[in-house]
Design a protein around this motif. Sequence first.
Motif, short mmCIF file in Angstrom:
data_model
loop_
_atom_site.label_atom_id
_atom_site.label_comp_id
_atom_site.label_asym_id
_atom_site.label_seq_id
_atom_site.Cartn_x
_atom_site.Cartn_y
_atom_site.Cartn_z
N GLN A 79 0.79 -1.05 0.14
CA GLN A 79 -0.17 0.10 -0.04
C GLN A 79 1.08 1.27 -0.08
OE1 GLN A 79 -2.45 0.80 3.45
NE2 GLN A 79 -4.28 0.98 2.31
N LEU A 80 0.49 2.20 -0.92
CA LEU A 80 1.46 3.53 -0.84
C LEU A 80 0.42 4.64 -0.53
CD1 LEU A 80 3.68 5.34 -1.97
CD2 LEU A 80 2.33 5.68 -4.10
N VAL A 81 0.83 5.36 0.59
CA VAL A 81 0.16 6.44 1.09
C VAL A 81 0.67 7.70 0.76
CG1 VAL A 81 -0.94 7.34 3.07
CG2 VAL A 81 -0.50 4.91 3.25
N PHE A 82 0.24 8.40 -0.32
CA PHE A 82 0.64 9.49 -1.11
C PHE A 82 0.08 10.68 -0.42
CE2 PHE A 82 1.71 12.30 -4.26
CZ PHE A 82 2.89 12.06 -4.70
N PHE A 83 0.68 11.70 0.37
CA PHE A 83 0.34 12.75 0.96
C PHE A 83 0.55 14.00 0.09
CE2 PHE A 83 1.45 9.88 4.41
CZ PHE A 83 0.51 10.21 5.40
N VAL A 84 -0.72 14.72 0.01
CA VAL A 84 -0.87 15.78 -1.12
C VAL A 84 -1.44 16.70 -0.27
CG1 VAL A 84 -0.71 14.45 -3.07
CG2 VAL A 84 -2.80 14.91 -2.21
N ALA A 85 -1.59 18.01 -1.08
CA ALA A 85 -2.46 19.22 -0.63
C ALA A 85 -2.82 19.93 -1.93
CB ALA A 85 -1.49 20.10 0.52
N PRO A 86 -3.89 20.75 -1.84
CA PRO A 86 -4.53 21.21 -3.07
C PRO A 86 -3.45 22.65 -3.22
CG PRO A 86 -6.39 20.88 -1.37
CD PRO A 86 -5.04 20.60 -0.64
N ASP A 87 -2.85 23.24 -2.09
CA ASP A 87 -2.03 24.37 -2.33
C ASP A 87 -0.59 24.07 -2.55
OD1 ASP A 87 -1.60 23.33 0.37
OD2 ASP A 87 -1.65 25.53 1.05
N GLY A 147 5.16 10.49 10.21
CA GLY A 147 6.18 11.36 10.44
C GLY A 147 6.33 12.27 9.28
N VAL A 148 5.33 12.63 8.55
CA VAL A 148 5.23 13.47 7.34
C VAL A 148 5.33 14.93 7.88
CG1 VAL A 148 3.85 14.43 5.34
CG2 VAL A 148 3.72 11.87 6.21
N SER A 149 6.54 15.79 7.14
CA SER A 149 6.64 16.92 7.44
C SER A 149 6.73 17.92 6.32
CB SER A 149 8.27 17.17 8.22
OG SER A 149 9.17 16.65 7.57
N LYS A 150 6.99 17.46 5.35
CA LYS A 150 6.99 18.15 4.11
C LYS A 150 5.98 17.29 2.92
CE LYS A 150 11.11 20.97 4.70
NZ LYS A 150 12.08 21.49 4.09
N LEU A 151 5.45 18.13 1.90
CA LEU A 151 4.92 17.47 0.79
C LEU A 151 5.14 17.87 -0.58
CD1 LEU A 151 1.17 18.48 1.91
CD2 LEU A 151 2.21 16.29 2.36
N PRO A 152 4.95 16.74 -1.58
CA PRO A 152 4.54 15.57 -1.36
C PRO A 152 5.50 14.57 -0.55
CG PRO A 152 5.18 16.18 -3.62
CD PRO A 152 5.58 17.35 -2.72
N TYR A 153 4.78 13.46 0.20
CA TYR A 153 5.56 12.57 0.78
C TYR A 153 4.84 11.33 0.59
CZ TYR A 153 8.68 11.22 4.77
OH TYR A 153 9.42 10.51 5.28
N GLY A 154 5.55 10.31 0.40
CA GLY A 154 5.10 8.90 0.04
C GLY A 154 5.59 8.02 1.18
N VAL A 155 4.54 6.95 1.65
CA VAL A 155 5.13 5.94 2.51
C VAL A 155 4.68 4.48 1.85
CG1 VAL A 155 4.79 5.12 4.83
CG2 VAL A 155 4.80 7.39 4.49
#
Length: 200
Positions: A79-87, A147-155
Amino acid sequence: MTEMLFASQILLWVAVIALGVLVAALARQVGVLHERIAPAGALTLHQKVSVGDAVPAMQLATIDGRNVRVGGRREGRSQLVFFVAPDCPVCKSLLPVLKSVASAESQWLDTVLASDGDELAQHHMVAAFGLEAFPFVLSESLGRGLGVSKLPYGVLIDEAGRIASLGLINSREHLESLFEAKERGVASIQDYLTRRDREA
């Protein structure tokens, strides 16, 4: 006059030969430099989780009302958890890449998008980039827990529910390096290259 023309021809040929030697030397140096530059992988930042840590199963609600399980043991699938944000402009530039990679790796990989903040903005991003096929969760605690501190970040979480690789993603190469690190059984591509150099 003929002697001057002859001399200028000789000087011209000497200059051409010297230039050819310089270009060959420069090409050789570029080749040496290319060999020394390692392929860049996802940048692992200082975080409170590490490769090999277990990710306990969490049931989370998606923004479209479904439920998705993140973490925990998964039979035969990662499973890939991909952290994103609209801005986040980099996030937006990587979404088409993510869709392509997720489709190519769909035989063994499930992809979950994650974010926090304004739900309406997330809905707009999903519609704008055609992300309806991906479960999309809003969970600040998930980001903190991984432990996500910056985006985009993948786990990338392996079949046993453990972190296989993770890092800041700025390009397709970074994203694919998560899979490469899992395949090689290393924390990151940088870790693999460091080990290889030590053994050489």
